[in-house]
Design an enzyme around this catalytic site. Structure first.
Site: not given
Ligand code: NAP
Length: 251
Positions: A143, A156
């Site tokens: 990510s 996250y």
């Protein structure tokens, strides 16, 4: 084109029923691979698309928030297709909340799916690849938050930063065995993962304003990078994070 050809290869893709995982499964199948889709939701559309391309498809029902399915994912794949050549660790979740209100559940659930199961599934597949003695390709879906902190998503960010670390750590151990461990770092894509973000007008506008390409990514934008890192064209690529981000990081 032969360096990108995946004919005869078997690829496991986690979370292949929707979003980026579905697009990756379809791209790998287009390049010639047979697909094992792993996840909680039946991958009906993905099966249809892969079989329409003339590739074989097997789906394994598994909740990747626990270690339970790991052994049978490897065993069933080998039983159906005879071995494993490619693993794409795509399944992932996100929890959004202010850091001061973040709960233990928001932390543990994200870390379990995005990092713990991903590591131990990769370990099990890596063992099999080493045993097979013909190398292999592992592609982790990282990510922008493998590089950055993000906003209101601390578990996250921790999980995706950890995934970048695991990618490099495993590459160091397995490169000499012909196993390539790399990651794709997607920018901002229109999928279920970003529904809340896209619904927030201010955040959505700010994000778009920073993307040099001038648009959010669509799942089809990810396929080429996945095929590359899964193919012999990437035989000398180890431990890298390939950003597919419309230029976000360069900004
Ligand atoms: P998505 O549409 O929400 O897909 C997530 C996938 O993971 C789904 O197939 C989901 O299956 C599966 N999954 C979640 N929890 C699971 C569990 N416990 N067991 C098994 N499967 C589980 O979002 P996406 O954007 O395609 O996400 C794919 C990956 O890309 C994720 O790792 C995400 O972090 C990463 N990523 C996305 C973006 C973006 O902008 N969209 C950006 C960077 C990175 P269910 O349908 O059963 O929940």
């Amino acid at each position: 084109m032969s360096a990108f050809d995946l004919t005869g290869k078997t690829a496991i893709v986690t979370g292949a029923n929707t979003g980026l995982g579905q697009a990756i499964a379809e791209a790998l199948a287009t390049a010639g691979a047979d697909i094992v889709a792993v996840g909680r939701t039946p991958p009906v559309d993905t099966r249809f698309a892969v079989e329409a391309l003339g590739r074989r498809f097997h789906d394994i029902s598994a909740d990747l928030s626990t270690m339970e399915p790991i052994g049978r994912i490897v065993a069933e794949t080998v039983q159906h297709f005879g071995g494993i050549d490619i693993l794409v660790n795509n399944a992932g979740i996100i929890r959004r909340n202010d850091a001061v209100d973040f709960t233990e559940d928001d932390w543990d659930t994200v870390m379990d799916v995005n990092l713990k199961t991903t590591f131990f599934l990769t370990q099990a597949v890596g063992r099999r690849m080493i045993e097979q003695g013909r190398g292999g390709k592992i592609v982790n879906i990282a990510s922008m938050l493998s590089y950055q902190g993000g906003i209101r998503v601390p578990s996250y960010a921790a999980s995706k930063s950890g995934l970048a670390g695991i990618t490099k750590a495993l590459a160091n151990e397995w490169a000499a065995k012909g196993i390539n461990v790399n990651a794709i770092a997607p920018g901002y894509f229109s999928t279920n993962n970003t529904t809340a973000l896209r619904a927030d007008e201010d955040r959505s506008r700010d994000i778009l304003a920073r993307i040099p390409a001038g648009r959010w990514g669509t799942p089809a934008d990810i396929g080429g990078a996945a095929v590359f890192l899964s193919s012999s064209a990437a035989d000398y690529v180890h431990g890298t994070l390939l950003a597919v981000d419309g230029g976000w990081l360069g900004r």
